[in-house]
Design a protein around this motif. Sequence first.
Motif, PDB file in Angstrom:
ATOM      1  N   ALA A 157       0.852  -1.185   0.000  1.00 22.77           N
ATOM      2  CA  ALA A 157       0.000   0.000   0.000  1.00 22.77           C
ATOM      3  C   ALA A 157       0.891   1.240   0.000  1.00 22.77           C
ATOM      4  O   ALA A 157       2.061   1.177   0.360  1.00 22.77           O
ATOM      5  CB  ALA A 157      -0.928   0.002   1.215  1.00 22.77           C
ATOM      6  N   ALA A 179      -4.773   2.088   0.690  1.00 26.26           N
ATOM      7  CA  ALA A 179      -4.691   0.648   0.875  1.00 26.26           C
ATOM      8  C   ALA A 179      -5.322  -0.090  -0.308  1.00 26.26           C
ATOM      9  O   ALA A 179      -5.281   0.377  -1.447  1.00 26.26           O
ATOM     10  CB  ALA A 179      -5.332   0.250   2.203  1.00 26.26           C
ATOM     11  N   ASN A 180      -5.941  -1.211  -0.043  1.00 28.35           N
ATOM     12  CA  ASN A 180      -6.307  -2.124  -1.113  1.00 28.35           C
ATOM     13  C   ASN A 180      -7.699  -2.725  -0.908  1.00 28.35           C
ATOM     14  O   ASN A 180      -7.829  -3.930  -0.725  1.00 28.35           O
ATOM     15  CB  ASN A 180      -5.258  -3.245  -1.183  1.00 28.35           C
ATOM     16  CG  ASN A 180      -4.658  -3.517   0.185  1.00 28.35           C
ATOM     17  OD1 ASN A 180      -5.374  -3.682   1.162  1.00 28.35           O
ATOM     18  ND2 ASN A 180      -3.346  -3.529   0.257  1.00 28.35           N
TER      19      ASN A 180
END
Length: 206
Positions: A157, A179-180
Motif C-alpha cells: 500500500a 490501501a487495497n
Amino acid sequence: YATTNDFGTPNGSPYLGSSVWAFDRTAMLAGNATATMVRFRQNNGANDFYYSGTVGLEGTTTSSQNGLFIYPSGGGNINIFELTPNFANPPASIIGAVTAIPVAAYAAPPGSVAQQGSGTQIETLQQRMMFKMNYRNRSGTESIVATHTVGVSGLAAVRWYELRRVAGGWPFCQQGTLANPDGNSRLLGSFSMAANGRLAFSYALS
C-alpha cells in the motif's frame, strides 16, 4: 543532491552503508572542469539509511535550508537530516543531526507482488522513499510531500505525508495510507504539490 547504496563487490555484498552527495551545480552548469562534490557515508545498526531519498524543489522559491534527506525508520517514524556542503573547502561541509518525526505506525510491505496479467513477481522496493519528494514554498508556507510503500493485510500500500515547517522543524501536517479495498497491491507512489496547494500522486497497481 543524490543518494547511493554502497557495496564492496559488484554482486551486492557486503553492504558498506549509504552515501549522501552534494554536487556544485553552479560550477557544473558553467562547464567548470574543477567542479567539486561532497559525500558522506551513513550507516547504523538497523541499516535505515538504505531507504534514504533526496528532497527536490517544486516552484521557484528555494528553502533557507540546504540539501534535505528523508528515510523511514522503526515502523513509526520518518527521519530528516540536512547536508550543508562547502564546495570551496569540502572537509568543512556539515551533515546535520537526524530528526525523528513520529507518524502513524506502518509495517514493511512484502518483498514482491504478482504483476497483473502475468503472475511475474515484481519488487516493491520495500520501504524506500519514492522519487520524488518535493519541497514547495507557497507564500511562506513551506511543505514537503513524500511517499513510500508499506504493508497492509499482506499486500503493498502507499503511505503519503505532507510535512510543514514550523519554527525550523518539520512536524507532519497530514498523512494517509492508500490501501487495497479491491484486493490489489498499490506501490511505487509518486507525490507532488501544485502552486495552489493541491496534492496529487500516482502509483502502480498490481
